[in-house]
Enzyme design. Structure first.
Site, PDB file in Angstrom:
ATOM      1  NE  ARG A  82      -3.870   0.642   1.903  1.00  0.00           N
ATOM      2  CZ  ARG A  82      -5.092   0.720   2.454  1.00  0.00           C
ATOM      3  NH1 ARG A  82      -5.282   1.433   3.543  1.00  0.00           N
ATOM      4  NH2 ARG A  82      -6.111   0.097   1.905  1.00  0.00           N
ATOM      5  CG  HIS A 113      -8.487   0.092  -2.803  1.00  0.00           C
ATOM      6  ND1 HIS A 113      -7.705  -0.997  -2.476  1.00  0.00           N
ATOM      7  CD2 HIS A 113      -9.118   0.453  -1.644  1.00  0.00           C
ATOM      8  CE1 HIS A 113      -7.853  -1.274  -1.193  1.00  0.00           C
ATOM      9  NE2 HIS A 113      -8.704  -0.415  -0.665  1.00  0.00           N
ATOM     10  CD  GLN A 137     -13.041  -1.986  -0.527  1.00  0.00           C
ATOM     11  OE1 GLN A 137     -12.233  -1.914   0.385  1.00  0.00           O
ATOM     12  NE2 GLN A 137     -14.261  -2.484  -0.356  1.00  0.00           N
ATOM     13  CG  ASP A 194     -13.581   6.474  -1.066  1.00  0.00           C
ATOM     14  OD1 ASP A 194     -13.585   6.340   0.178  1.00  0.00           O
ATOM     15  OD2 ASP A 194     -12.543   6.349  -1.753  1.00  0.00           O
ATOM     16  CB  CYS A 235     -13.959   1.288  -0.004  1.00  0.00           C
ATOM     17  SG  CYS A 235     -13.459   3.020   0.127  1.00  0.00           S
ATOM     18  NE  ARG A 259     -10.222  -5.239   0.481  1.00  0.00           N
ATOM     19  CZ  ARG A 259      -9.473  -4.233   0.957  1.00  0.00           C
ATOM     20  NH1 ARG A 259     -10.056  -3.177   1.495  1.00  0.00           N
ATOM     21  NH2 ARG A 259      -8.145  -4.242   0.850  1.00  0.00           N
TER      22      ARG A 259
HETATM   23  N1  NVA Z   1     -10.002   6.727  -1.254  1.00  0.00           N
HETATM   24  C1  NVA Z   1      -9.644   6.270   0.069  1.00  0.00           C
HETATM   25  C2  NVA Z   1      -9.824   4.800   0.197  1.00  0.00           C
HETATM   26  C3  NVA Z   1      -9.463   4.231   1.522  1.00  0.00           C
HETATM   27  C4  NVA Z   1      -9.622   2.742   1.593  1.00  0.00           C
HETATM   28  C5  NVA Z   1      -8.206   6.665   0.360  1.00  0.00           C
HETATM   29  O1  NVA Z   1      -7.356   6.502  -0.519  1.00  0.00           O
HETATM   30  O2  NVA Z   1      -7.934   7.139   1.452  1.00  0.00           O
HETATM   31  N1   CP Z   2     -11.206  -0.116   2.480  1.00  0.00           N
HETATM   32  C1   CP Z   2      -9.943  -0.207   2.900  1.00  0.00           C
HETATM   33  O1   CP Z   2      -9.019  -0.468   2.150  1.00  0.00           O
HETATM   34  O2   CP Z   2      -9.779   0.015   4.238  1.00  0.00           O
HETATM   35  P1   CP Z   2      -8.418   0.190   5.023  1.00  0.00           P
HETATM   36  O3   CP Z   2      -7.854   1.529   4.642  1.00  0.00           O
HETATM   37  O4   CP Z   2      -8.819   0.144   6.471  1.00  0.00           O
HETATM   38  O5   CP Z   2      -7.479  -0.904   4.653  1.00  0.00           O
END
Ligand code: NVA
Ligand code: CP
Length: 323
Positions: free
Chosen positions: A120, A147, A150, A242, A282, A310
């Site tokens: 990540r 992502h 997800q 989101d 998500c 997930r």
């Molecule tokens: N768009 C959000 C998704 C988190 C799972 C982010 O990147 O923070």
């Molecule tokens: N939806 C998701 O990826 O959550 P986290 O940021 O908690 O991993």
């Protein structure tokens, strides 16, 4: 695309996925994605019935995190444990990558120890670079661009609820971010109709839009952008939103609150969706910003099924790639 064209590929086709990376949905055919979705559903059944299934016995997943996570970290770690393997949590600040060791060297070194790497990070090019030098499968656990894990879990969830994907309308209201990019590509691959509504300056990436349209054209799906959220949500089977400020964009929070004020998914807006619409997010969610509490905590919301899936969808990814 006809649902029949998306049957689980024949016996042995899991082998086709062995050793592959999972960086973006665009890299996978509709059949391969549907195979992973169906494998996720199968592994969920196994888990619920208490069956032990250890195809990854003795294998290790290295998990590099440059951003916070609840779901991704826990679901990957629990997932590989359930498959008989184990996971290593590698916070960027605790490994030499955080002190300037190159991504290439990190990839080569980790490949000598682990059987798969989940990462990540911020820049998507970092994931591409890691995959280029790693000799084990690399899985994208979220970048600023996408992502995919997800979105795969999300479409598995929709399939469980609706019994089909092709032909359904998905409306995404909000920021043109990593999440919508993967949802758009997934919708295109599965022959779904995607409508996106974002305020001026926050639209999805033009390159991703182009690719989405190309893939949708091959499956009978479609992509439309509507400035007006009511237009996007009209007749939708799935309503998705989101956060307005993703990780790494926190300093823009105030400006974004202004820009997105007319883009909240609330009771007023969901009236335009189908009566049996599914609300999806998500997570993590900000009640009172991108979604009202009555919608996310209401009867049409399936956000915790998504979160659970997930685990099952990523077990499918790991079993197929690392098995
Ligand atoms: N768009 C959000 C998704 C988190 C799972 C982010 O990147 O923070
Ligand atoms: N939806 C998701 O990826 O959550 P986290 O940021 O908690 O991993």
């Amino acid at each position: 695309m006809m649902e029949a064209a998306l049957k689980v590929p024949a016996e042995g086709s899991a082998d086709v996925l062995r050793g592959r990376d999972f960086l973006a949905l665009v890299d996978y055919t509709p059949e391969e994605l549907m195979y992973l979705v169906r494998l996720g559903i199968e592994l969920k059944k196994k888990q619920k019935s208490g069956e032990t299934y250890h195809p990854l016995k003795g294998k290790t997943l290295g998990m590099i995190f440059e951003k916070a996570s609840t779901r991704t970290r826990v679901s990957f770690e629990v997932g590989i444990t359930q498959l008989g393997g184990s996971a290593l949590f590698l916070s960027k600040n605790d490994i030499q990558l955080g002190r300037g060791e190159t991504i290439a060297d990190t990839a080569k070194v980790l490949s000598r120890y682990v059987d798969g790497i989940m990462i990540r990070t911020f820049a998507h090019r970092n994931v591409i670079e890691l995959a280029r030098y790693a000799t084990v499968p690399v899985i994208n656990g979220l970048t600023d661009l996408s992502h995919p894990c997800q979105a795969l879990a999300d479409y598995m969830t929709v399939l469980e609820y609706k019994g089909k994907l092709a032909g359904l309308k998905v409306a995404y209201i909000g920021d043109g971010n990593n999440m919508v990019h993967s949802l758009m590509m997934g919708a295109a691959k599965f022959g779904m109709h995607m409508a996106v509504s974002s305020p001026d300056g926050y639209e999805p990436d033009a390159g991703v839009v182009q690719l989405t349209k190309e893939h949708a054209a091959q499956t009978g799906g479609s992509y439309t952008f509507c400035r007006d959220p009511k237009e996007a949500i009209a007749g939708a089977d799935v309503v998705y939103t989101d956060v307005w400020a993703s990780m790494g964009f926190e300093q823009e929070q105030k400006d974004r609150e202004k820009a997105f004020s007319k883009y909240q998914v609330n009771a007023d807006l969901v009236r335009y969706a189908k009566p049996d619409y599914l609300f999806m997010h998500c997570l993590p969610a900000h009640r009172g910003e991108e979604v009202s509490a009555d919608v996310i905590d209401g009867a049409n919301s399936i956000v915790f099924d998504q979160a659970e899936n997930r685990l099952h969808a990523q077990k499918a990814i790991m079993a197929a790639l690392m098995g």
